[in-house]
Motif scaffolding. Sequence first.
Motif, PDB file in Angstrom:
ATOM      1  N   LEU A  28     -46.654  30.560 -74.972  1.00 23.27           N
ATOM      2  CA  LEU A  28     -46.232  29.498 -74.069  1.00 23.27           C
ATOM      3  C   LEU A  28     -47.223  28.354 -74.124  1.00 23.27           C
ATOM      4  N   SER A  29     -46.731  27.145 -73.953  1.00 19.92           N
ATOM      5  CA  SER A  29     -47.604  25.975 -73.840  1.00 19.92           C
ATOM      6  C   SER A  29     -47.722  25.622 -72.362  1.00 19.92           C
ATOM      7  N   ARG A  30     -48.941  25.369 -71.898  1.00 13.43           N
ATOM      8  CA  ARG A  30     -49.196  24.980 -70.518  1.00 13.43           C
ATOM      9  C   ARG A  30     -50.216  23.871 -70.514  1.00 13.43           C
ATOM     10  N   LYS A  31     -50.115  22.967 -69.573  1.00 14.81           N
ATOM     11  CA  LYS A  31     -51.096  21.913 -69.376  1.00 14.81           C
ATOM     12  C   LYS A  31     -52.010  22.320 -68.225  1.00 14.81           C
ATOM     13  N   MET A  32     -53.098  21.568 -68.044  1.00 10.24           N
ATOM     14  CA  MET A  32     -54.021  21.861 -66.972  1.00 10.24           C
ATOM     15  C   MET A  32     -53.283  21.898 -65.632  1.00 10.24           C
ATOM     16  N   ASN A  33     -53.647  22.867 -64.807  1.00  9.72           N
ATOM     17  CA  ASN A  33     -53.069  23.105 -63.474  1.00  9.72           C
ATOM     18  C   ASN A  33     -51.647  23.641 -63.512  1.00  9.72           C
ATOM     19  N   GLU A  34     -51.133  23.985 -64.685  1.00  7.22           N
ATOM     20  CA  GLU A  34     -49.836  24.641 -64.777  1.00  7.22           C
ATOM     21  C   GLU A  34     -50.057  26.148 -64.854  1.00  7.22           C
ATOM     22  N   SER A  35     -49.048  26.899 -64.428  1.00 10.28           N
ATOM     23  CA  SER A  35     -49.178  28.356 -64.325  1.00 10.28           C
ATOM     24  C   SER A  35     -48.034  29.074 -65.016  1.00 10.28           C
ATOM     25  N   ILE A  36     -48.245  30.364 -65.209  1.00 10.60           N
ATOM     26  CA  ILE A  36     -47.169  31.283 -65.585  1.00 10.60           C
ATOM     27  C   ILE A  36     -47.251  32.466 -64.625  1.00 10.60           C
ATOM     28  N   MET A  37     -46.135  33.113 -64.406  1.00  8.02           N
ATOM     29  CA  MET A  37     -46.083  34.280 -63.527  1.00  8.02           C
ATOM     30  C   MET A  37     -45.834  35.523 -64.363  1.00  8.02           C
ATOM     31  N   LEU A  38     -46.596  36.563 -64.063  1.00  2.00           N
ATOM     32  CA  LEU A  38     -46.391  37.874 -64.682  1.00  2.00           C
ATOM     33  C   LEU A  38     -45.849  38.787 -63.591  1.00  2.00           C
ATOM     34  N   GLY A  39     -44.586  39.125 -63.700  1.00  2.00           N
ATOM     35  CA  GLY A  39     -43.953  39.875 -62.616  1.00  2.00           C
ATOM     36  C   GLY A  39     -43.863  39.002 -61.378  1.00  2.00           C
ATOM     37  N   ASN A  40     -43.894  39.649 -60.212  1.00  2.00           N
ATOM     38  CA  ASN A  40     -43.750  38.918 -58.952  1.00  2.00           C
ATOM     39  C   ASN A  40     -45.067  38.523 -58.314  1.00  2.00           C
ATOM     40  N   ASP A  41     -46.182  39.128 -58.765  1.00  2.00           N
ATOM     41  CA  ASP A  41     -47.406  38.930 -58.002  1.00  2.00           C
ATOM     42  C   ASP A  41     -48.657  38.613 -58.818  1.00  2.00           C
ATOM     43  N   ILE A  42     -48.506  38.254 -60.083  1.00  2.00           N
ATOM     44  CA  ILE A  42     -49.658  37.859 -60.894  1.00  2.00           C
ATOM     45  C   ILE A  42     -49.405  36.446 -61.423  1.00  2.00           C
ATOM     46  N   GLU A  43     -50.321  35.550 -61.067  1.00  2.00           N
ATOM     47  CA  GLU A  43     -50.204  34.151 -61.497  1.00  2.00           C
ATOM     48  C   GLU A  43     -51.396  33.804 -62.386  1.00  2.00           C
ATOM     49  N   VAL A  44     -51.111  33.239 -63.550  1.00  2.00           N
ATOM     50  CA  VAL A  44     -52.141  32.797 -64.486  1.00  2.00           C
ATOM     51  C   VAL A  44     -52.067  31.273 -64.550  1.00  2.00           C
ATOM     52  N   THR A  45     -53.194  30.615 -64.224  1.00  2.00           N
ATOM     53  CA  THR A  45     -53.238  29.156 -64.162  1.00  2.00           C
ATOM     54  C   THR A  45     -54.279  28.612 -65.137  1.00  2.00           C
ATOM     55  N   ILE A  46     -53.938  27.534 -65.823  1.00  2.00           N
ATOM     56  CA  ILE A  46     -54.896  26.851 -66.691  1.00  2.00           C
ATOM     57  C   ILE A  46     -55.743  25.944 -65.798  1.00  2.00           C
ATOM     58  N   LEU A  47     -57.045  26.246 -65.725  1.00  3.23           N
ATOM     59  CA  LEU A  47     -57.933  25.499 -64.831  1.00  3.23           C
ATOM     60  C   LEU A  47     -58.637  24.339 -65.517  1.00  3.23           C
ATOM     61  N   GLU A  48     -58.981  24.533 -66.799  1.00  2.00           N
ATOM     62  CA  GLU A  48     -59.768  23.512 -67.489  1.00  2.00           C
ATOM     63  C   GLU A  48     -59.589  23.672 -68.989  1.00  2.00           C
ATOM     64  N   ILE A  49     -59.580  22.562 -69.687  1.00  2.00           N
ATOM     65  CA  ILE A  49     -59.520  22.567 -71.151  1.00  2.00           C
ATOM     66  C   ILE A  49     -60.666  21.699 -71.644  1.00  2.00           C
ATOM     67  N   LYS A  50     -61.582  22.320 -72.419  1.00  3.44           N
ATOM     68  CA  LYS A  50     -62.729  21.600 -72.989  1.00  3.44           C
ATOM     69  C   LYS A  50     -62.829  21.965 -74.459  1.00  3.44           C
ATOM     70  N   GLY A  51     -62.512  21.031 -75.325  1.00  6.22           N
ATOM     71  CA  GLY A  51     -62.588  21.309 -76.755  1.00  6.22           C
ATOM     72  C   GLY A  51     -61.700  22.475 -77.126  1.00  6.22           C
ATOM     73  N   ASP A  52     -62.314  23.523 -77.698  1.00  5.96           N
ATOM     74  CA  ASP A  52     -61.526  24.688 -78.114  1.00  5.96           C
ATOM     75  C   ASP A  52     -61.573  25.821 -77.088  1.00  5.96           C
ATOM     76  N   GLN A  53     -62.052  25.545 -75.882  1.00  3.02           N
ATOM     77  CA  GLN A  53     -62.085  26.558 -74.826  1.00  3.02           C
ATOM     78  C   GLN A  53     -61.121  26.196 -73.710  1.00  3.02           C
ATOM     79  N   VAL A  54     -60.499  27.237 -73.160  1.00  4.03           N
ATOM     80  CA  VAL A  54     -59.576  27.075 -72.043  1.00  4.03           C
ATOM     81  C   VAL A  54     -60.052  27.982 -70.921  1.00  4.03           C
ATOM     82  N   LYS A  55     -60.220  27.436 -69.724  1.00  4.86           N
ATOM     83  CA  LYS A  55     -60.606  28.238 -68.567  1.00  4.86           C
ATOM     84  C   LYS A  55     -59.327  28.640 -67.850  1.00  4.86           C
TER      85      LYS A  55
END
Length: 72
Positions: free
Chosen positions: A4-31
Amino acid sequence: MLALSRKMNESIMLGNDIEVTILEIKGDQVKVGIRAPKSVSIYRKEIYLQIQQSNKEAVEESTSVDIIQKLL
């Protein structure tokens, strides 16, 4: 594998109760931030693999001790 492609501050949901959010993108690292129930264990993969190996070794060691005790 789902990719999946996501931009900063965008999320994906795993099931009903797990949320994964992109917090920061710096060079080749993603927080990444993960919001999940406390009952869900979350590990970096290299740590998870170390835990699995340690558990496997502990089982093998205890099995060896059990066999030796039975022989005695």
